[in-house]
Motif scaffolding. Structure first.
Motif, PDB file in Angstrom:
ATOM      1  N   GLN A   1      23.598  10.909  48.651  1.00  0.00           N
ATOM      2  CA  GLN A   1      23.638  12.369  48.739  1.00  0.00           C
ATOM      3  C   GLN A   1      23.002  12.947  47.471  1.00  0.00           C
ATOM      4  OE1 GLN A   1      24.952  14.188  51.419  1.00  0.00           O
ATOM      5  NE2 GLN A   1      25.206  12.229  52.463  1.00  0.00           N
ATOM      6  N   THR A   2      22.814  14.246  47.438  1.00  0.00           N
ATOM      7  CA  THR A   2      22.193  14.872  46.265  1.00  0.00           C
ATOM      8  C   THR A   2      23.212  15.262  45.204  1.00  0.00           C
ATOM      9  OG1 THR A   2      22.299  17.045  47.332  1.00  0.00           O
ATOM     10  CG2 THR A   2      20.259  15.768  47.613  1.00  0.00           C
ATOM     11  N   HIS A   3      24.478  15.514  45.626  1.00  0.00           N
ATOM     12  CA  HIS A   3      25.505  15.919  44.668  1.00  0.00           C
ATOM     13  C   HIS A   3      26.883  15.710  45.280  1.00  0.00           C
ATOM     14  CE1 HIS A   3      24.435  19.471  47.111  1.00  0.00           C
ATOM     15  NE2 HIS A   3      25.741  19.741  47.077  1.00  0.00           N
ATOM     16  N   LEU A   4      27.869  15.598  44.417  1.00  0.00           N
ATOM     17  CA  LEU A   4      29.259  15.471  44.870  1.00  0.00           C
ATOM     18  C   LEU A   4      29.874  16.837  45.135  1.00  0.00           C
ATOM     19  CD1 LEU A   4      30.539  12.729  42.381  1.00  0.00           C
ATOM     20  CD2 LEU A   4      29.990  12.419  44.801  1.00  0.00           C
ATOM     21  N   GLY A   5      29.440  17.823  44.387  1.00  0.00           N
ATOM     22  CA  GLY A   5      29.970  19.179  44.517  1.00  0.00           C
ATOM     23  C   GLY A   5      29.343  20.083  43.486  1.00  0.00           C
ATOM     24  N   HIS A   6      29.856  21.285  43.358  1.00  0.00           N
ATOM     25  CA  HIS A   6      29.360  22.251  42.377  1.00  0.00           C
ATOM     26  C   HIS A   6      30.536  22.852  41.593  1.00  0.00           C
ATOM     27  CE1 HIS A   6      25.709  22.243  44.913  1.00  0.00           C
ATOM     28  NE2 HIS A   6      25.085  22.706  43.848  1.00  0.00           N
TER      29      HIS A   6
ATOM     30  N   ASP B   1      29.616   7.865  41.760  1.00  0.00           N
ATOM     31  CA  ASP B   1      28.227   8.294  41.573  1.00  0.00           C
ATOM     32  C   ASP B   1      27.633   8.639  42.935  1.00  0.00           C
ATOM     33  OD1 ASP B   1      25.360   8.391  41.157  1.00  0.00           O
ATOM     34  OD2 ASP B   1      25.699   7.365  39.252  1.00  0.00           O
ATOM     35  N   VAL B   2      27.008   9.801  43.015  1.00  0.00           N
ATOM     36  CA  VAL B   2      26.477  10.273  44.294  1.00  0.00           C
ATOM     37  C   VAL B   2      25.419   9.329  44.863  1.00  0.00           C
ATOM     38  CG1 VAL B   2      24.598  11.690  43.355  1.00  0.00           C
ATOM     39  CG2 VAL B   2      25.756  12.391  45.460  1.00  0.00           C
ATOM     40  N   LYS B   3      24.783   8.542  44.003  1.00  0.00           N
ATOM     41  CA  LYS B   3      23.763   7.600  44.476  1.00  0.00           C
ATOM     42  C   LYS B   3      24.356   6.561  45.435  1.00  0.00           C
ATOM     43  CE  LYS B   3      22.460   6.418  40.344  1.00  0.00           C
ATOM     44  NZ  LYS B   3      21.732   5.749  39.227  1.00  0.00           N
ATOM     45  N   ASP B   4      25.663   6.293  45.275  1.00  0.00           N
ATOM     46  CA  ASP B   4      26.301   5.283  46.122  1.00  0.00           C
ATOM     47  C   ASP B   4      26.438   5.735  47.575  1.00  0.00           C
ATOM     48  OD1 ASP B   4      26.572   3.660  43.894  1.00  0.00           O
ATOM     49  OD2 ASP B   4      28.597   4.371  43.434  1.00  0.00           O
TER      50      ASP B   4
ATOM     51  N   TYR C   1      27.429  18.705  40.186  1.00  0.00           N
ATOM     52  CA  TYR C   1      27.829  17.475  39.490  1.00  0.00           C
ATOM     53  C   TYR C   1      27.588  16.294  40.422  1.00  0.00           C
ATOM     54  CZ  TYR C   1      32.380  17.966  41.917  1.00  0.00           C
ATOM     55  OH  TYR C   1      33.370  18.104  42.855  1.00  0.00           O
ATOM     56  N   ARG C   2      27.052  15.249  39.837  1.00  0.00           N
ATOM     57  CA  ARG C   2      26.625  14.082  40.616  1.00  0.00           C
ATOM     58  C   ARG C   2      27.444  12.835  40.304  1.00  0.00           C
ATOM     59  NH1 ARG C   2      22.479  17.318  39.176  1.00  0.00           N
ATOM     60  NH2 ARG C   2      21.183  18.068  40.901  1.00  0.00           N
TER      61      ARG C   2
ATOM     62  N   ILE D   1      28.075  15.370  34.983  1.00  0.00           N
ATOM     63  CA  ILE D   1      29.273  14.583  35.204  1.00  0.00           C
ATOM     64  C   ILE D   1      30.527  15.409  34.909  1.00  0.00           C
ATOM     65  CG2 ILE D   1      29.213  13.660  32.838  1.00  0.00           C
ATOM     66  CD1 ILE D   1      30.502  11.092  33.948  1.00  0.00           C
ATOM     67  N   THR D   2      31.536  15.248  35.748  1.00  0.00           N
ATOM     68  CA  THR D   2      32.849  15.806  35.449  1.00  0.00           C
ATOM     69  C   THR D   2      33.809  14.635  35.280  1.00  0.00           C
ATOM     70  OG1 THR D   2      34.634  17.284  36.205  1.00  0.00           O
ATOM     71  CG2 THR D   2      33.404  16.107  37.904  1.00  0.00           C
ATOM     72  N   TRP D   3      34.682  14.710  34.284  1.00  0.00           N
ATOM     73  CA  TRP D   3      35.573  13.575  34.037  1.00  0.00           C
ATOM     74  C   TRP D   3      36.971  14.042  33.668  1.00  0.00           C
ATOM     75  CZ3 TRP D   3      37.086  14.360  29.103  1.00  0.00           C
ATOM     76  CH2 TRP D   3      36.166  14.782  28.139  1.00  0.00           C
TER      77      TRP D   3
END
Length: 388
Positions: A100-105, A94-97, A78-79, A199-201
């Motif tokens: 990185q490639t992702h926040l986690g899995h 957002d991981v773009k900030d 999830y990004r 996305i996780t919310w």
């Protein structure tokens, strides 16, 4: 009598990670796991029990040589992550900030366990005891575990990784503190009719949070927090009726879906009064359980594993026994303090967002809006959550 350096009771995610780390240190390890996980088959549908694995936990699993085996099965990165109470007042990560490639899995618990078990197969210094019941444990400087079939295992260090209702912890007479929350949680496995999401919310409501966790191939997991009676009612519904309730209560961000499976569980906080007693050490859920509000449960367990492995490596470098009390107490002080801090923070969030006071609700939403626009502070929050 089977003599080992380390005996680990519990071959789940955290216990297996500890075993793998100890094996890499060259120690003789015995893993006791009466209920081995079902083998992986790519034709199987996803399990309902999943975890959000942080970048820090992924780093540990990678260093141990297990992450490659987990990824070879299936994971979902999830990004983006969003949190809100009112749609117009939200915090979006957002991981773009942070480049990185992702926040986690999001990964099925069983597959994490299987991946670590596969990595353990390469070590001849690891012994398994499966399908045997522990009938007696003798504690002290040289713990002894006795099984119903007559087998006995002694070790320099006994590790309790056998879950929240730990038999080892109770047998050692280690007390706990905690309580059961008013809310229960219901996990709902769904198959979406939409492209794969990254996305996780989580939306906070007066009755409790509503969460979405993406899985592979369009599958996803919903988590519905509510009072015990509400969850009991939801559990009694047929899939079609449950879907109607979900559509009526979940935010419009939820895409169309089919309900596949459900499971419910109470929310509890439990903290062991001590993590170390003589040559016994507690890790993971045997030492602490936490409100799953932010998905930190297993990540705290992997932090325990990292700290314990660091302590044991330090002992070996200094020529000490792997149950040296000074090093074990350092582990206890470090992890008990950190876990208590996280548990308290989750309780604060729980109380903050379960209060229906109008003024407090307004302040919460202002806070979420400010947090979204906080720039460097939001980036630091993301990095802390990821462990980078």
């Amino acid at each position: 009598m089977d003599k080992q350096d380390i005996c680990i009771v519990g071959g789940g995610m955290v216990g297996s990670a500890v075993a793998l780390g100890m094996a890499k240190l060259g120690l003789k390890v015995c893993v006791v796991e009466p209920h081995m996980p079902k083998p992986f088959d790519s034709g199987q549908g996803p399990d309902i029990r999943v975890s959000a694995i942080s970048a820090q936990s992924e780093k540990l699993l990678n260093q141990l040589g297990a992450w490659q085996h987990i990824q070879a099965m299936r994971t979902c990165a999830y990004r983006r992550l969003s949190v809100w109470e009112r749609p117009d007042c939200r915090t979006d990560f957002d991981v773009k900030d942070i480049h990185q490639t992702h926040l986690g899995h999001i990964v099925e618990n069983r597959l994490i366990q299987l991946g670590i078990h596969k990595a353990l197969l390469q070590f001849e210094n690891v012994q398994w005891v499966t399908e045997q019941k522990i009938v007696n444990v003798k504690f002290g400087q040289h713990p002894l575990v006795e099984f119903g079939g007559g087998k006995k295992v002694s070790a320099q260090l006994l590790v309790a990784a056998d879950g929240a209702n730990s038999f080892i912890r109770q047998a050692a007479g280690i007390g706990t503190q905690g309580w059961q929350y008013a809310q229960h949680a219901m996990g709902i496995l769904i198959k979406t009719h939409a492209p794969q999401q990254d996305i996780t919310w989580q939306q906070f409501t007066p009755d409790g949070p509503l969460a979405f966790l993406p899985l592979y191939d369009g599958y996803a997991s919903l988590v519905w927090y509510a009072g015990a009676e509400k969850i009991k009612h939801l559990k009694s519904l047929k899939s079609v009726q449950l879907k109607q309730h979900i559509v009526a209560h979940f935010p419009p961000q939820l895409v169309d879906f089919d309900v596949l499976e459900t499971a419910s569980f109470p929310l509890t906080r439990m903290h062991a009064n001590q993590y170390v007693k003589d040559s016994l050490v507690l890790v993971g859920d045997a030492a602490h359980t936490i409100n799953p509000l932010a998905g930190q449960g297993v990540n705290l367990g992997f932090k325990d594993a990292t700290a314990l492995l660091d302590s044991v490596e330090k002992m070996l470098q200094q020529g000490l026994r792997v149950s040296d009390p000074t090093c074990l107490n350092e582990y206890q002080q470090q992890r008990r303090k950190d876990n208590l801090l996280m548990m308290t923070a989750m309780d604060g969030l729980y109380k903050l967002f379960s209060n229906e006071n109008t003024l407090l609700s307004g302040l919460r939403n202002i806070g979420l809006t400010i947090a979204d626009k906080s720039g460097p502070l939001k980036i630091q929050v993301m990095k802390y959550a990821m462990g980078i």
